[in-house]
Each structure stands twice: as C-alpha cells, then as structure tokens.
Design a protein around this motif. Structure first.
Motif, short mmCIF file in Angstrom:
data_model
loop_
_atom_site.label_atom_id
_atom_site.label_comp_id
_atom_site.label_asym_id
_atom_site.label_seq_id
_atom_site.Cartn_x
_atom_site.Cartn_y
_atom_site.Cartn_z
N ARG A 123 -6.88 -6.02 2.36
CA ARG A 123 -7.30 -5.54 1.03
C ARG A 123 -6.81 -4.13 0.77
O ARG A 123 -6.63 -3.72 -0.38
CB ARG A 123 -8.83 -5.56 0.94
CG ARG A 123 -9.44 -6.92 0.66
CD ARG A 123 -10.95 -6.81 0.68
NE ARG A 123 -11.60 -8.03 0.24
CZ ARG A 123 -12.91 -8.25 0.35
NH1 ARG A 123 -13.69 -7.30 0.88
NH2 ARG A 123 -13.44 -9.38 -0.07
N MET A 124 -6.59 -3.37 1.84
CA MET A 124 -6.09 -2.00 1.72
C MET A 124 -4.57 -1.94 1.67
O MET A 124 -3.99 -0.86 1.56
CB MET A 124 -6.58 -1.16 2.91
CG MET A 124 -8.08 -0.99 2.97
SD MET A 124 -8.73 -0.05 1.57
CE MET A 124 -7.96 1.54 1.84
N GLY A 125 -3.93 -3.10 1.80
CA GLY A 125 -2.47 -3.12 1.82
C GLY A 125 -1.89 -2.92 3.20
O GLY A 125 -0.69 -2.71 3.35
N TRP A 126 -2.74 -2.98 4.23
CA TRP A 126 -2.28 -2.81 5.60
C TRP A 126 -1.77 -4.12 6.18
O TRP A 126 -2.13 -5.21 5.72
CB TRP A 126 -3.43 -2.32 6.49
CG TRP A 126 -3.91 -0.93 6.23
CD1 TRP A 126 -3.78 -0.20 5.08
CD2 TRP A 126 -4.64 -0.11 7.15
NE1 TRP A 126 -4.38 1.02 5.22
CE2 TRP A 126 -4.92 1.11 6.48
CE3 TRP A 126 -5.08 -0.27 8.45
CZ2 TRP A 126 -5.61 2.15 7.08
CZ3 TRP A 126 -5.78 0.76 9.05
CH2 TRP A 126 -6.03 1.96 8.39
N GLN A 127 -0.96 -4.02 7.20
CA GLN A 127 -0.57 -5.18 7.99
C GLN A 127 -1.65 -5.43 9.04
O GLN A 127 -2.39 -4.53 9.41
CB GLN A 127 0.79 -4.94 8.64
CG GLN A 127 1.89 -4.64 7.63
CD GLN A 127 3.24 -4.46 8.31
OE1 GLN A 127 3.96 -5.43 8.56
NE2 GLN A 127 3.59 -3.22 8.61
N ALA A 160 1.27 0.11 3.80
CA ALA A 160 1.99 -0.97 4.49
C ALA A 160 2.58 -0.53 5.82
O ALA A 160 3.05 -1.37 6.60
CB ALA A 160 3.09 -1.52 3.59
N GLN A 161 2.55 0.76 6.12
CA GLN A 161 3.06 1.24 7.40
C GLN A 161 1.99 1.22 8.50
O GLN A 161 2.27 1.54 9.64
CB GLN A 161 3.63 2.65 7.24
CG GLN A 161 4.87 2.70 6.37
CD GLN A 161 5.39 4.11 6.17
OE1 GLN A 161 4.64 5.02 5.80
NE2 GLN A 161 6.67 4.30 6.42
N TRP A 162 0.77 0.84 8.11
CA TRP A 162 -0.32 0.72 9.08
C TRP A 162 -0.39 -0.71 9.62
O TRP A 162 -0.17 -1.67 8.88
CB TRP A 162 -1.66 1.04 8.41
CG TRP A 162 -1.92 2.49 8.19
CD1 TRP A 162 -1.57 3.24 7.10
CD2 TRP A 162 -2.59 3.38 9.08
NE1 TRP A 162 -1.98 4.53 7.25
CE2 TRP A 162 -2.62 4.65 8.46
CE3 TRP A 162 -3.18 3.23 10.34
CZ2 TRP A 162 -3.21 5.75 9.05
CZ3 TRP A 162 -3.77 4.33 10.93
CH2 TRP A 162 -3.78 5.57 10.29
N LEU A 201 6.73 -8.79 9.32
CA LEU A 201 6.26 -7.44 9.63
C LEU A 201 7.20 -6.39 9.08
O LEU A 201 8.43 -6.47 9.25
CB LEU A 201 6.13 -7.26 11.15
CG LEU A 201 4.91 -7.88 11.82
CD1 LEU A 201 5.06 -7.78 13.34
CD2 LEU A 201 3.63 -7.19 11.38
N GLN A 202 6.63 -5.40 8.40
CA GLN A 202 7.38 -4.25 7.92
C GLN A 202 7.34 -3.15 8.99
O GLN A 202 6.55 -3.24 9.94
CB GLN A 202 6.78 -3.76 6.61
CG GLN A 202 6.72 -4.81 5.52
CD GLN A 202 8.09 -5.36 5.17
OE1 GLN A 202 9.05 -4.60 5.00
NE2 GLN A 202 8.20 -6.69 5.08
N ILE A 236 -1.11 2.64 14.20
CA ILE A 236 -1.87 1.45 14.59
C ILE A 236 -3.34 1.80 14.72
O ILE A 236 -3.69 2.81 15.34
CB ILE A 236 -1.36 0.88 15.93
CG1 ILE A 236 0.14 0.58 15.86
CG2 ILE A 236 -2.13 -0.40 16.30
CD1 ILE A 236 0.75 0.21 17.21
N SER A 237 -4.18 0.97 14.15
CA SER A 237 -5.62 1.12 14.35
C SER A 237 -6.15 -0.10 15.10
O SER A 237 -5.66 -1.21 14.93
CB SER A 237 -6.36 1.28 13.01
OG SER A 237 -6.23 0.12 12.21
#
Length: 241
Positions: free
Chosen positions: A200-204, A182-184, A7-8, A13-14
């Motif tokens: 796909r969006m680059g999210w965690q 990447a901060q999400w 985890l970065q 948060i969603s």
C-alpha cells in the motif's frame, strides 16, 4: 523461491521480526504462561478465568479497538486492567498490577533463540543495504541480540499504529527521504501486516512463507516468496554483484 512481480532496484530493506527471523511460537507460549502465573500470584481472583479465557478476552478487545489491536503492549495492559476491574479490583491496584504482570511477560518474551542463519543473513545484507526493523511486537532487539544490525527499530507506541497501517512505514521513509518508495523491500511473514501493508505504501515485498500463514491468507501477491533465509540472502546479495 517464487517470483510474482518483477523486482526493481533495492536500496533499503526492512524486516519484520517475530516468526520471520526466528520462531516466536514457543517464546509466546512460555511468555503467556509467565503472564498468567504472575497475574494469579498478584490477584488470586484472576484464576476465575483460565489462561485461555484471558486470551479470548484480549482477542475480543482487539476486535473492538483498532488502535489497541496494532499495539501489543497497550492491548495486553488494557486486557489485564479491564479484566481486573471486572473482577472487583479497584482501578489503582488494577493499573499497577497490569504493569507488574507486563514486566513478567516481557522478561520471558525476550528470551528468544535467534538462529545463526538469521544472524548471518543480517550481517551479510548489512554490508550492502541499510536495514530497518519494523515490528508490531514488543520484543527488545537489544536483549535478543539483533539491535546492532538495524539503523532503526520501529514499533508501535506514542500514537504510532502497527502494520498494516502506514505509520511505521512512513517513519522509515522519513529516515531515508532520498529513497523512492519502490526502492524499499519489506520482508515479513504476515500477508496482511507485511505484504499488504508495505505494498500500500508502494514498497516491494518478500513474503516468508514458512511463518504462521499459508498462501490462502494472501490478499495481494508479494514480489517474491521464499521459505529459507539462505534463498533470500542469495537473491539480495547477487543483486549487489
């Protein structure tokens, strides 16, 4: 709790809603029954097909129209309207009837029992992170008592497609343009809509594995998998200390 990827730092948060923050299965069973009862009340000929057969028609429509498949409200309206037309109801009556049936469905669909644990999780996390709801469903977060936890509630509509399409994730990013993807962290129970869509969006991603799906449905591994909201809350709150 299982960790699959490092985890970065997380800045926002969603959350998915249905079957992530509450059990939506009994809600939908009751709502589907209300939907069918209203449909047959308004149009007795609709009883030509059972409730299960109407549901099968909706599923078939999902397979042939990708846009409808990602917008549950439009999908439901289209299923009813097209079915009534096939049963000999004129187009004007079918259109108006579909709206009335949808209203009966939504009235029952928004009778959700959100567990205290979910309220506590959102309340505590909201003190440290901006929270956004991203849901393919048509639940009304105000009516179920969750709206005040979220800065934004993003759902399909107006040409905006549901997950795993990027549309709703992009709306969230536009609300916080200073954040890197990447901060999400996106939290949800669906391996495709939530885990694959967000990554796909680059999210965690955090996968709620006590929802409707098991690990065999995973296409990509989430960053973390959890089965209890207390685990997720502990993890995310610890990262703020």
């Amino acid at each position: 709790m299982q960790f699959y990827r490092r985890l970065q730092p997380i800045r926002a948060i969603s959350f998915d809603l249905d079957d992530t923050l509450y059990d939506n299965v009994p809600v939908m069973r009751a709502a589907e029954a209300a939907n069918y009862a209203k449909l047959c009340e308004l149009f007795p000929v609709a009883a030509t097909w059972s409730q299960a057969e109407w549901a099968q028609r909706r599923w078939q429509l999902m397979q042939t129209d990708a846009d409808l498949a990602s917008d549950m409200t439009l999908l439901r309206l289209a299923t009813i309207r097209l079915g009534l037309l096939q049963l000999g109801i004129d187009s004007k009556q079918a259109e108006a009837g579909a709206e009335q049936v949808l209203a009966a469905f939504l009235a029952r669909r928004n009778q959700v029992d959100v567990p205290a644990q979910s309220h506590q999780l959102l309340s505590e996390l909201g003190q440290h992170y901006p929270l956004i709801a991203i849901s393919n469903g048509n639940v009304d977060t105000t009516k179920i008592g969750l709206r005040d936890y979220f800065s934004h509630v993003i759902q399909p509509g107006g040409g905006r497609r549901g997950k795993p399409y990027p549309d709703m994730f992009k709306v969230a990013q536009q609300a916080y343009p200073h954040l890197h993807p990447a901060q999400w962290l996106h939290v949800g129970d669906s391996p495709v809509a939530d885990v694959l869509g967000a990554q796909r969006m680059g999210w965690q991603t955090a996968w709620f594995k006590s929802g409707l799906y098991d690990a065999s449905s995973l296409i990509v591994l989430p960053h973390v998998a959890y089965h209890d909201n207390r685990q997720l809350g502990h993890l995310l709150l610890e990262r703020q200390r």
